[in-house]
Design a protein around this motif. Structure first.
Motif: not given
Length: 520
Positions: A12-15, A21-22, A166-170, A182-189
């Motif tokens: 869900e976070l990655h989606r 980002a797009n 960024v606020a909408d990131m779950k 937060f760390g996972d969001a960083y790594e995915f980005l």
């Protein structure tokens, strides 16, 4: 069950990140724009971090409905000194991410507001132990850049969208999340942008599965370590793997690294914070590791992991001081000026604890080239410092299809042999790239820990034999490739050919007979 919840949260976070980002990227190049997304993600993180910390203290003291975000700035000032000492920074309630975001769409000077807040956050650490950890962290989040738009209005429009995205990131409450959100969001980005950026992005980011393999090799037999070090730390993903594998408390003294690129140096420090590593548990330095090494006076490191840049130029013999540098002097020769790979190896060996392990990704050429590189390999083998060489599959890294290797270094080995592992077939294909799965990683680790011969895969080679091979460390020199061609039974094939010839003679005779009858 827990693993399923984690995967659902992560998916869900990655989606969400992909969509944001797009939507936000627009005319800004992806690899450049990731600095804006990550910088704003960091701003949200430290805002929620300090809010959660203060709320927790007040609620424990009986103020069940206390909310730092609603506090007046002048009242909050009373907590500044304590927060800077504890957290390393301070943010006023009015300057928290959530409060600035609420006012953002109506703030005609949003760019100036954000610039002031970022400066205030950095200033809160000035003159304290955390100053170096916060200095310049927001430098790459340039809210006045033309990349965001040609006018102040356009730039602010993009900044509002950025904050909302960024606020909408779950990410939830970072303390309650089953994933390191937060760390996972960083790594995915980072992974997403690096894969799109090719070499320009890939040189700063090691794929997570390669980080996993390197770190698991380096921590074999260890349940805790004094600290972990990366001499070319990039965005810090390798350093943080030890925390995930061993547990944060098992890295007693923290995370150390050095990075020459200022933007990536800033990203690495942001990454530490996003993974909930306190400022006093990491020491990331900026500068050229080979010519301006930091951490000279530190206790040697029990774990070193690194993916240094491949075959970059360095001063080498042009710098008369380097040949006497205690890191390089033992080999009696410096790595070539055009190929610094083995300089990073020698540096890492020098920084390694007696009972430590270093696992380093290497360009394959250093394993077999002659000249100075051969002399350095001779030094490493004759002194029994190389524990293992692993041939990895090709096409694992962003921006290059080269099949790299891992060199494992130890100062206290129990034998005078070197293990060679051919792991070139341990991968699965994902679109145009290859990837190590958890099963692949486990298989390679099994070969490493068992340290025995296995046909076509691994071989434990006496160092004397390596010397006889002119110190060639290519895995293919010692591990025979399996011949997968179909085996032919020559005797059987010959018999079949005789049978065919005999049958042909019978057919020819019958044909001749038929032709004679027709003519007669």
């Amino acid at each position: 069950m827990a693993d399923n919840i984690k995967e659902q949260e992560r998916a869900e976070l990655h989606r969400t990140i992909w969509s944001i980002a797009n939507d936000l990227r627009g005319s800004v190049d992806g690899w450049d724009f990731k600095q804006y997304v990550l910088g704003m993600l960091f701003y949200r993180y430290i805002s929620e971090n300090i809010t959660s910390y203060i709320n927790g203290m007040e609620q424990e003291a009986g103020e069940k409905d206390f909310d730092y975000a609603l506090l007046a700035d002048d009242v909050a000032e009373e907590a500044r000194a304590n927060m800077v000492e504890t957290k390393g920074f301070f943010i006023l309630p009015s300057e928290l991410f959530e409060n600035v975001r609420k006012r953002a769409k109506d703030d005609d000077n949003l760019n100036e507001t954000l610039e002031r807040i970022f400066n205030n956050i950095e200033a809160s650490a000035q003159g304290t132990e955390s100053e170096d950890d916060f200095k310049g962290l927001f430098d790459d989040l340039d809210v006045n850049s033309n990349k965001l738009g040609g006018s102040v209005g356009k730039r602010n429009e993009r900044l509002v969208a950025l904050m909302n995205g960024v606020a909408d990131m779950k990410l939830g409450n970072y303390k309650d999340n089953t994933i390191d959100a937060f760390g996972d969001a960083y790594e995915f980005l980072m992974g997403m942008y690096a894969s799109n950026a090719g070499k320009s992005g890939g040189e700063y980011f090691t794929p997570q599965e390669v980080s996993e393999l390197l770190t698991r090799i380096a921590v074999v037999g260890k349940t805790e370590i004094n600290k972990i070090y990366d001499p070319a730390c990039g965005s810090g993903s390798l350093l943080l793997k030890a925390s995930k594998i061993l547990g944060k408390d098992a890295v007693r003294q923290g995370y150390y690294g050095q990075e020459i690129n200022i933007t990536t140096y800033n990203l690495c420090r942001i990454n530490m914070f996003l993974h909930d590593i306190d400022y006093d548990k990491f020491d990331i330095a900026h500068g050229d590791t080979l010519t301006e090494p930091m951490h000279w006076d530190d206790e040697p490191f029990e774990v070193i992991v690194s993916n240094p840049p491949y075959s970059i130029k360095w001063e080498g013999s042009d710098n008369a001081v380097l040949i006497n540098d205690p890191r390089f002097a033992p080999a009696g020769v410096l790595a070539p000026k055009s190929k610094a790979d083995l300089a990073f190896i020698m540096h890492s060996l020098s920084w390694l604890a007696t009972d430590g392990t270093a696992a380093i990704v290497c360009f394959p050429g250093i394993m077999y080239r002659g000249g100075a590189e051969q002399k350095i390999r001779k030094y490493l083998i004759d002194n029994n410092f190389i524990d293992c060489v692993i041939q990895l599959p090709d096409n694992l890294f962003y921006g290059t299809s080269i099949a790299t290797c891992i060199m494992v270094l130890k100062k206290s080995k129990s034998d005078n042999s070197t293990l060679f592992i051919d792991a070139s077939k341990e991968f699965v294909k994902v679109t145009n790239s290859n990837k190590l799965t958890a099963e692949n990683i486990a298989t390679i680790l099994g070969y490493y820990t068992e340290r025995t011969d296995k046909d076509y895969v691994c071989r434990l080679v006496r160092n004397e034999e390596i010397a006889e091979q002119d110190y060639n460390l290519s895995v293919s020199t010692y591990v025979e490739q399996e011949d997968t061609r179909e085996k032919v039974d020559i005797v059987k094939l010959n018999a079949e050919i005789k049978e065919i010839v005999a049958r042909e003679e019978v057919l020819r005779a019958e044909i001749d007979k038929i032709v004679a009858e027709i003519e007669g």
